[in-house]
Enzyme design. Structure first.
Site, PDB file in Angstrom:
ATOM      1  N   GLU A 277       0.927  -1.434   0.035  1.00  0.00           N
ATOM      2  CA  GLU A 277       0.261   0.130  -0.029  1.00  0.00           C
ATOM      3  C   GLU A 277       0.765   1.406   0.149  1.00  0.00           C
ATOM      4  O   GLU A 277       0.330   2.042  -0.589  1.00  0.00           O
ATOM      5  CB  GLU A 277      -0.937  -0.047   1.348  1.00  0.00           C
ATOM      6  N   TRP A 280       1.738   1.603  -3.431  1.00  0.00           N
ATOM      7  CA  TRP A 280       0.820   2.298  -4.362  1.00  0.00           C
ATOM      8  C   TRP A 280       0.874   3.775  -4.250  1.00  0.00           C
ATOM      9  O   TRP A 280       0.730   4.617  -5.405  1.00  0.00           O
ATOM     10  CB  TRP A 280      -0.703   1.872  -3.774  1.00  0.00           C
ATOM     11  N   TRP A 308     -20.595  11.981 -20.085  1.00  0.00           N
ATOM     12  CA  TRP A 308     -20.932  12.508 -18.542  1.00  0.00           C
ATOM     13  C   TRP A 308     -22.453  13.273 -18.460  1.00  0.00           C
ATOM     14  O   TRP A 308     -22.503  14.101 -19.345  1.00  0.00           O
ATOM     15  CB  TRP A 308     -19.844  13.575 -17.721  1.00  0.00           C
ATOM     16  N   ASN A 348     -10.742   3.453   2.804  1.00  0.00           N
ATOM     17  CA  ASN A 348     -10.211   3.165   1.393  1.00  0.00           C
ATOM     18  C   ASN A 348     -11.188   2.378   0.679  1.00  0.00           C
ATOM     19  O   ASN A 348     -11.661   2.523  -0.355  1.00  0.00           O
ATOM     20  CB  ASN A 348      -9.092   2.752   1.442  1.00  0.00           C
ATOM     21  N   TRP A 366     -15.632  12.110 -13.199  1.00  0.00           N
ATOM     22  CA  TRP A 366     -14.635  11.830 -12.020  1.00  0.00           C
ATOM     23  C   TRP A 366     -13.968  13.168 -11.379  1.00  0.00           C
ATOM     24  O   TRP A 366     -13.671  13.167 -10.187  1.00  0.00           O
ATOM     25  CB  TRP A 366     -13.504  10.857 -12.285  1.00  0.00           C
ATOM     26  N   TRP A 389      -8.958   8.633  -8.374  1.00  0.00           N
ATOM     27  CA  TRP A 389     -10.265   8.665  -9.039  1.00  0.00           C
ATOM     28  C   TRP A 389     -10.023   8.329 -10.402  1.00  0.00           C
ATOM     29  O   TRP A 389     -11.226   7.802 -11.072  1.00  0.00           O
ATOM     30  CB  TRP A 389     -10.383  10.357  -8.823  1.00  0.00           C
TER      31      TRP A 389
END
Length: 487
Positions: A277, A280, A308, A348, A366, A389
């Site tokens: 993590e 990441w 969208w 998360n 987004w 995102w």
């Protein structure tokens, strides 16, 4: 002991608000010269801090000033253009150089490059260091020499490059600049909310500063790391580290966190998963460095043509407001959005659920979600926020496929099966039987009555039907594929 007549060194603090394992501060201290710690609220910031970030920054600067004072230094505060401010401070104090830790966003790099060029032209020494990351973004390259766009090979390359350096403590005492400097008070930065003061939930949930960071880390290592692989996806328990805001402001270094986990008593599997993590986060910065428009532009250009719905005027705005307020009618989504508003943070797993709901159920860009998170998260980070995102939207590097559409009912039942998280943040549904907790619209009238719920009044009906929303999203994604194939 440094001479009081020696020219001082400016240590320019940014997103590194700590004294331990702070390379710029440590290198400056090693020179033996007087140190002038400085924080500048920059006029040139292209993206202003959101409300939650400003609240945290005020508390973090307060804590940093205290920590520096205990080591013999005063934190000076100024505002304005960074290059002008640093040049002025150097002239007025006789400082001969500036040390800082690097930034990695496109605008941050451009500003730092311009500042360095100007200061060097004035004869000042300028040194920059890596404080924010385990690995500099340009040091990890694919076999062809380019940046990574997929996490797994990136993480393998990071681990193969060697263990991150061990953290280094700050000197017990340092020699500070003692001359005059007409700086500002922290109150002049106007960071705290006042009319109204909505920060009560943040104050209850967080203790900004290095001490708060260390307390969070110690608790995680003692109570949660061993079970991290199995419990990190359950929002109803403390199964994650909650260190993200401390990393965002640099109150604890990633090296310190990495090595603290490494030498803990947790199993190797648990430590490996937690380290992944942290990697990441590194991957997000790797992407931001190599693709500086990550916060604004679709990483995959085909998404520029995505239909969208937030461009549909009032209807799109109405859907967005319901999502922001936690009034979607899907309890797990509403729980996450209310936790965010109350505490400035969200688990998360729930971030993925609410993100998927916004871009796939509601078909809202987004970037609208990224902007809301930027304003409300205490850990809003230019790399993690944008990369996450885009991952959820399917438009990013190594993104979740667009046809992966989370069912909010099943997600709630799977990760909050006992309902502890949902009941905490959505008290309207607290008395519903577990069977209907995540789908109150399916509860019989008798169960709703006993729970004190009137759908559409005390708790909203779903603003979209999951099946219909899923089909609409798949059709929208198919339109992109069709357009790409026709091109």
């Amino acid at each position: 002991m440094a001479s009081s007549n020696a020219s001082p060194l400016i240590v320019w603090f940014r997103n590194d608000l700590r004294i331990d394992d702070n390379p710029a501060l440590l290198a400056a201290a090693d020179t033996g010269r007087p140190l002038l710690p400085l924080y500048i609220r920059e006029d040139a910031d292209t993206r202003r801090l959101g409300g939650a970030l400003k609240w945290w920054l005020h508390r973090s600067l307060t804590a940093l000033a205290h920590d520096l004072r205990e080591r013999g230094l005063k934190l000076h505060l100024l505002g304005g253009d960074a290059a002008d401010t640093l040049a002025h401070v150097a002239r007025s104090t006789g400082a001969s150089g500036v040390h800082w830790n690097r930034r990695y966003s496109g605008d941050g790099i451009q500003r730092d490059t311009a500042v360095k060029t100007r200061l060097k032209a004035q004869g000042l020494e300028v040194e920059s260091f890596n404080s924010h990351l385990l690995y500099e973004p340009w040091t990890l390259k694919t076999g062809s020499g380019g940046p990574y766009r997929v996490f797994t090979p990136f993480s393998r390359a990071a681990r193969a490059s060697g263990m991150p350096d061990k953290p280094k403590p700050a000197p017990r005492m340092m020699h500070g600049y003692e001359g005059p400097l007409d700086d500002l008070s922290l109150e002049a930065f106007d960071l705290l909310p006042t009319k109204p003061d909505w920060s009560g939930g943040l104050q209850k949930a967080w203790k900004p500063g290095t001490d708060g960071a260390q307390q969070k880390l110690d608790r995680f290592l003692a109570e949660a790391l061993e079970n991290y692989p199995d419990k990190r996806d359950r929002p109803g328990i403390i199964g994650t580290s909650r260190l993200s805001p401390y990393l965002r402001f640099g109150e604890l270094s990633p090296r310190a966190i990495w090595h603290a986990a490494e030498v803990s008593s947790a199993s190797r599997d648990a430590v490996f998963k937690f380290h992944q993590e942290l990697l990441w986060r590194e991957f997000s910065y790797h992407l931001l460095y190599h693709y500086p428009d990550l916060c604004e532009a679709n990483h995959q250009p085909k998404f520029d043509a995505f239909p969208w719905r937030n461009h549909e005027g009032e209807e799109g705005a109405k859907l967005l407001r319901a999502w922001q307020k936690g009034s979607t009618g899907y309890p797990i989504v509403d729980a996450g959005m209310r936790e965010l508003w109350h505490t400035g943070w969200m688990h998360n797993r729930v971030r993925m659920i609410v993100g998927s709901f916004l871009v796939k159920h509601l078909l809202i860009d987004w970037r609208q979600g990224e902007e809301w998170f930027w304003d409300t998260l205490v850990d809003a980070d230019p790399a993690n926020n944008a990369a996450s995102w885009q991952w959820v939207a399917g438009s990013g590097a190594d993104a979740a496929p667009y046809f992966r559409i989370f069912n909010p009912v099943l997600q709630g039942e799977k990760f909050d099966g006992d309902g502890s998280y949902t009941r905490q943040w959505v008290p309207e549904v607290t008395k519903l039987p577990k069977k209907f907790l995540h789908k109150p619209w399916e509860a019989p009238t008798s169960a709703l009555s006993e729970a004190g719920i009137t759908l559409g009044e005390t708790y909203p009906r779903p603003i979209v039907d999951h099946r219909e929303a899923r089909e609409r999203a798949l059709d929208a994604f198919k339109s992109l594929s069709d357009a790409a194939n026709a091109a």
